[in-house]
Design a protein around this motif. Sequence first.
Motif, PDB file in Angstrom:
ATOM      1  N   ALA B 183      26.810  49.478  53.862  1.00  0.00           N
ATOM      2  CA  ALA B 183      27.857  50.409  53.604  1.00  0.00           C
ATOM      3  C   ALA B 183      29.236  49.681  53.689  1.00  0.00           C
ATOM      4  CB  ALA B 183      27.603  51.525  54.049  1.00  0.00           C
ATOM      5  N   LEU B 184      30.239  50.315  52.802  1.00  0.00           N
ATOM      6  CA  LEU B 184      31.666  49.575  53.156  1.00  0.00           C
ATOM      7  C   LEU B 184      32.243  51.069  53.203  1.00  0.00           C
ATOM      8  CD1 LEU B 184      33.885  47.359  53.332  1.00  0.00           C
ATOM      9  CD2 LEU B 184      33.870  47.851  50.950  1.00  0.00           C
ATOM     10  N   VAL B 185      33.182  51.061  54.335  1.00  0.00           N
ATOM     11  CA  VAL B 185      34.097  52.262  54.307  1.00  0.00           C
ATOM     12  C   VAL B 185      35.792  51.609  54.037  1.00  0.00           C
ATOM     13  CG1 VAL B 185      34.956  54.022  55.354  1.00  0.00           C
ATOM     14  CG2 VAL B 185      32.792  53.584  55.674  1.00  0.00           C
ATOM     15  N   SER B 186      36.198  51.742  53.019  1.00  0.00           N
ATOM     16  CA  SER B 186      37.538  50.950  52.680  1.00  0.00           C
ATOM     17  C   SER B 186      38.576  52.068  52.202  1.00  0.00           C
ATOM     18  CB  SER B 186      37.278  49.897  51.799  1.00  0.00           C
ATOM     19  OG  SER B 186      38.477  49.583  51.220  1.00  0.00           O
ATOM     20  N   ASN B 187      39.867  51.771  52.385  1.00  0.00           N
ATOM     21  CA  ASN B 187      40.989  52.619  51.625  1.00  0.00           C
ATOM     22  C   ASN B 187      41.184  52.070  50.341  1.00  0.00           C
ATOM     23  OD1 ASN B 187      42.858  50.654  51.819  1.00  0.00           O
ATOM     24  ND2 ASN B 187      43.396  51.204  53.929  1.00  0.00           N
ATOM     25  N   PHE B 188      40.503  51.018  49.853  1.00  0.00           N
ATOM     26  CA  PHE B 188      40.711  50.317  48.612  1.00  0.00           C
ATOM     27  C   PHE B 188      41.725  49.666  48.012  1.00  0.00           C
ATOM     28  CE2 PHE B 188      37.046  53.317  46.337  1.00  0.00           C
ATOM     29  CZ  PHE B 188      36.298  52.723  47.102  1.00  0.00           C
ATOM     30  N   THR B 189      42.879  49.447  48.818  1.00  0.00           N
ATOM     31  CA  THR B 189      44.212  49.259  48.540  1.00  0.00           C
ATOM     32  C   THR B 189      43.999  47.687  48.293  1.00  0.00           C
ATOM     33  OG1 THR B 189      44.674  49.277  50.641  1.00  0.00           O
ATOM     34  CG2 THR B 189      45.678  51.062  49.450  1.00  0.00           C
ATOM     35  N   LEU B 210      39.353  60.385  50.687  1.00  0.00           N
ATOM     36  CA  LEU B 210      39.992  60.978  49.696  1.00  0.00           C
ATOM     37  C   LEU B 210      40.419  62.508  50.176  1.00  0.00           C
ATOM     38  CD1 LEU B 210      41.188  61.008  46.850  1.00  0.00           C
ATOM     39  CD2 LEU B 210      39.020  62.286  45.903  1.00  0.00           C
ATOM     40  N   ASP B 211      41.553  62.937  50.435  1.00  0.00           N
ATOM     41  CA  ASP B 211      41.831  64.161  51.198  1.00  0.00           C
ATOM     42  C   ASP B 211      42.446  65.005  50.297  1.00  0.00           C
ATOM     43  OD1 ASP B 211      41.177  62.690  53.467  1.00  0.00           O
ATOM     44  OD2 ASP B 211      43.528  62.713  53.985  1.00  0.00           O
ATOM     45  N   GLY B 212      42.191  64.800  48.848  1.00  0.00           N
ATOM     46  CA  GLY B 212      42.696  65.987  47.858  1.00  0.00           C
ATOM     47  C   GLY B 212      43.494  65.423  47.042  1.00  0.00           C
ATOM     48  N   PRO B 213      44.537  66.310  46.368  1.00  0.00           N
ATOM     49  CA  PRO B 213      45.544  65.694  45.642  1.00  0.00           C
ATOM     50  C   PRO B 213      46.270  64.943  46.065  1.00  0.00           C
ATOM     51  CG  PRO B 213      45.275  68.430  45.550  1.00  0.00           C
ATOM     52  CD  PRO B 213      44.561  67.858  46.760  1.00  0.00           C
ATOM     53  N   ALA B 214      47.227  64.201  45.015  1.00  0.00           N
ATOM     54  CA  ALA B 214      47.941  62.999  45.488  1.00  0.00           C
ATOM     55  C   ALA B 214      49.016  63.285  46.816  1.00  0.00           C
ATOM     56  CB  ALA B 214      48.724  62.506  44.600  1.00  0.00           C
ATOM     57  N   ASP B 215      49.619  64.458  46.664  1.00  0.00           N
ATOM     58  CA  ASP B 215      50.753  64.685  47.724  1.00  0.00           C
ATOM     59  C   ASP B 215      50.109  64.942  49.210  1.00  0.00           C
ATOM     60  OD1 ASP B 215      49.649  67.465  46.501  1.00  0.00           O
ATOM     61  OD2 ASP B 215      51.146  68.356  47.841  1.00  0.00           O
ATOM     62  N   LEU B 216      48.808  65.767  49.118  1.00  0.00           N
ATOM     63  CA  LEU B 216      48.247  66.007  50.222  1.00  0.00           C
ATOM     64  C   LEU B 216      47.751  64.717  50.805  1.00  0.00           C
ATOM     65  CD1 LEU B 216      47.026  67.941  52.198  1.00  0.00           C
ATOM     66  CD2 LEU B 216      45.374  68.361  50.563  1.00  0.00           C
ATOM     67  N   SER B 228      48.810  55.314  48.184  1.00  0.00           N
ATOM     68  CA  SER B 228      47.455  55.499  48.632  1.00  0.00           C
ATOM     69  C   SER B 228      46.424  56.051  47.870  1.00  0.00           C
ATOM     70  CB  SER B 228      47.328  56.136  50.140  1.00  0.00           C
ATOM     71  OG  SER B 228      45.822  56.186  50.535  1.00  0.00           O
ATOM     72  N   HIS B 229      46.603  57.247  47.527  1.00  0.00           N
ATOM     73  CA  HIS B 229      45.953  58.001  46.478  1.00  0.00           C
ATOM     74  C   HIS B 229      45.590  57.403  45.258  1.00  0.00           C
ATOM     75  CE1 HIS B 229      45.227  61.318  43.524  1.00  0.00           C
ATOM     76  NE2 HIS B 229      44.666  62.087  44.392  1.00  0.00           N
ATOM     77  N   ALA B 230      46.701  56.773  44.637  1.00  0.00           N
ATOM     78  CA  ALA B 230      46.476  56.296  43.344  1.00  0.00           C
ATOM     79  C   ALA B 230      45.452  55.190  43.385  1.00  0.00           C
ATOM     80  CB  ALA B 230      47.690  55.617  42.743  1.00  0.00           C
ATOM     81  N   GLY B 231      45.444  54.477  44.433  1.00  0.00           N
ATOM     82  CA  GLY B 231      44.379  53.154  44.690  1.00  0.00           C
ATOM     83  C   GLY B 231      42.981  53.723  45.080  1.00  0.00           C
ATOM     84  N   LYS B 237      36.878  55.689  40.413  1.00  0.00           N
ATOM     85  CA  LYS B 237      36.584  55.924  38.639  1.00  0.00           C
ATOM     86  C   LYS B 237      35.811  54.668  38.323  1.00  0.00           C
ATOM     87  CE  LYS B 237      40.138  58.845  37.198  1.00  0.00           C
ATOM     88  NZ  LYS B 237      41.545  59.028  36.590  1.00  0.00           N
ATOM     89  N   TYR B 238      36.451  53.365  39.076  1.00  0.00           N
ATOM     90  CA  TYR B 238      35.763  51.831  38.622  1.00  0.00           C
ATOM     91  C   TYR B 238      34.310  51.982  38.980  1.00  0.00           C
ATOM     92  CZ  TYR B 238      34.628  47.070  38.740  1.00  0.00           C
ATOM     93  OH  TYR B 238      34.270  45.713  39.018  1.00  0.00           O
ATOM     94  N   PHE B 239      33.936  52.509  40.286  1.00  0.00           N
ATOM     95  CA  PHE B 239      32.585  52.421  40.790  1.00  0.00           C
ATOM     96  C   PHE B 239      31.788  53.516  40.262  1.00  0.00           C
ATOM     97  CE2 PHE B 239      34.725  50.216  44.459  1.00  0.00           C
ATOM     98  CZ  PHE B 239      33.957  48.825  44.083  1.00  0.00           C
ATOM     99  N   GLN B 240      32.451  54.694  39.865  1.00  0.00           N
ATOM    100  CA  GLN B 240      31.628  55.422  38.919  1.00  0.00           C
ATOM    101  C   GLN B 240      31.300  55.165  37.653  1.00  0.00           C
ATOM    102  OE1 GLN B 240      30.852  57.916  41.215  1.00  0.00           O
ATOM    103  NE2 GLN B 240      32.008  59.918  40.620  1.00  0.00           N
ATOM    104  N   LYS B 241      32.254  54.513  37.127  1.00  0.00           N
ATOM    105  CA  LYS B 241      31.831  54.044  35.540  1.00  0.00           C
ATOM    106  C   LYS B 241      30.561  52.737  35.729  1.00  0.00           C
ATOM    107  CE  LYS B 241      34.174  52.008  31.688  1.00  0.00           C
ATOM    108  NZ  LYS B 241      35.367  51.420  31.210  1.00  0.00           N
TER     109      LYS B 241
END
Lengths: 105, 489
Positions: B183-189, B210-216, B228-231, B237-241
């Motif tokens: 398992a890997l725990v990453s912020n994906f950036t 993922l802490d919720g909507p972008a601003d939060l 961070s949120h965008a990344g 989405k990529y891994f879900q696909k």
Amino acid sequence: MKDVKSGKELIFETAVYSKEAVELAAYVFSGSCGVKVLPGKSATRVLLDGAADPESLAGKLANEALNQQCRIDLAKKNSRIAGIIVTKALLSACGEKTQAKNKGK
Amino acid sequence: MLVKKPVRNKKKLSSPAPQALWAKMDGGRLLTNESGCHAWVSEKDFARVISGRIAEGDPLFAELSAAGFVRGRMDLDGLAAKWRTRNEHLSYGPGLHIMVLTLRCNHKCLYCQSSAAGEGAKKTDMSLKTALKSVDFAFTSPNPAITIEFQGGEPLLNWGTLTAAVKYARKKAAASKKELKLALVSNFTLMTEEKARFLLENEVSICTSLDGPADLHNRNRIYAAGNSHAGAVKWIKYFQKKHGNQVPEYRIFKSSALLTVSRYSLSRHKEIIDEYVALGLEDIFIRPLAPIGYAKGLWEKIGYTSQEFTAFYGKCLDYILELNRRGIVIREKMASMMLEKILNFREPGYLDARCPCGAAIGQIAYNYNGDLYTCDEGRMVGWEGDDIFRIGNVFKSTLKGALSSPAARACVVSSNLEAQPDCSRCAYKPYCGVCPVFNYEAQGSLWGNMRSNDRCRLFKGVFGVIFSKLRRAGDKEIMEKWTVKNEGR
């Protein structure tokens, strides 16, 4: 609990609190201020010295002494089952088999 | 050995002092017992239960007998089997091996518990030699199923060591015939197509925050070089696909995300859950913050009381159940794991709520320099300058030596609920666990004092919410399905 020249003094009656419980509680707070344990025949006295909020710290220490005493009392009743669980957990984690003396019952 | 004969009650009444723990709840009492069975009774019936005044013909007598609450009518073999299954973790060694590939991180999260160093910090990466030795050490565990979790800091900052460790671990698993999960725990950036491909091909499951909507999210997870949120969203989405388009060569696991609840989250439960649903994530783990690491210093700003968290948790569960009723698949992870114990009498692998806790006997944290800790939280305390939870070093210790260390033994002894004054009589004991690291950080001793322990209050609050929902047939029906998913795990 009473005020003394340099801080607070707590008195724990030995009829209720063992010396061990008071010492364990004192150890928890030894980083927060000066703590001196003075064992006596009928009571163990604890002197708190140099605490920022001596009233609050003395209350917390009293709570902790009660907690430690309850734990010691509980250990007298539950030590067998507690020991079995700890032994089983540690030996199994090392890969050693534990043998149930009472065939698992 | 002398075996006691079952007690026969001549008066045909339930015997006094039922084999039960209890808690006040919703105007009645929740009863639980050592086997993990539970029942609800009204206050009036509780008085009858306690005084042993329930006649044999009473329907309540049959109900309580079946659940093991009536002394003299207990199916000891059946109840013992339930206890064993729920406590099967006592029979295995550490299954979770957390490898801290680097302390460096490109984020500066408000609540960071990982004690991360700046991106440019030197000598805080795990060397290849240390990584391979750590994998060797993990495989000395007697546990037939090993999970190696790559963490940081941000583990993608030490990509070369990560790839080598993955390949080596796969080889070791094949040779040892042990089941291996990576398992890997990453912020994906720092994720790229090439890195993602490697991870997928080597069946590494992926988890992010993922802490919720972008601003939060961005308020909690500060990333000076971008969003961070965008990344996180892009790569979820990529891994879900990819998960949706399985290939024959390897299994692609569903990616998952972790939520850390800060003070800023408390008023935004719906938005947070909606964010998870919108991304197709089927599990949300409503994780409370702990006053460890950076969070400890910022507690006044980002922390909250256990009561505030419980209220938030209750609102989240209400909303999640409402979504389930509308046909939307979303589960709360902590509830799912607790339900596994409450309804199925099974141990779900939740190391924080075990007796004894998972420290050393269920998990080991491998620091970048090869030092071994009881758990990742223990490692963080070490990073703050107090090595009380250090149990050895991969180059110098054996597993047996690490487990015999004072730190490991002290954690096992102090997290044994049978020896905790309040816990030993708590209704939630069959499902709960204490954390020596939390106790040490918050209360100055490994044992803690549960009467004034915030974690204890928080867990009691969470159990209260879960059991209240279980009383309602409609909610129970939904929550039962959450554990069915666990079976296919």
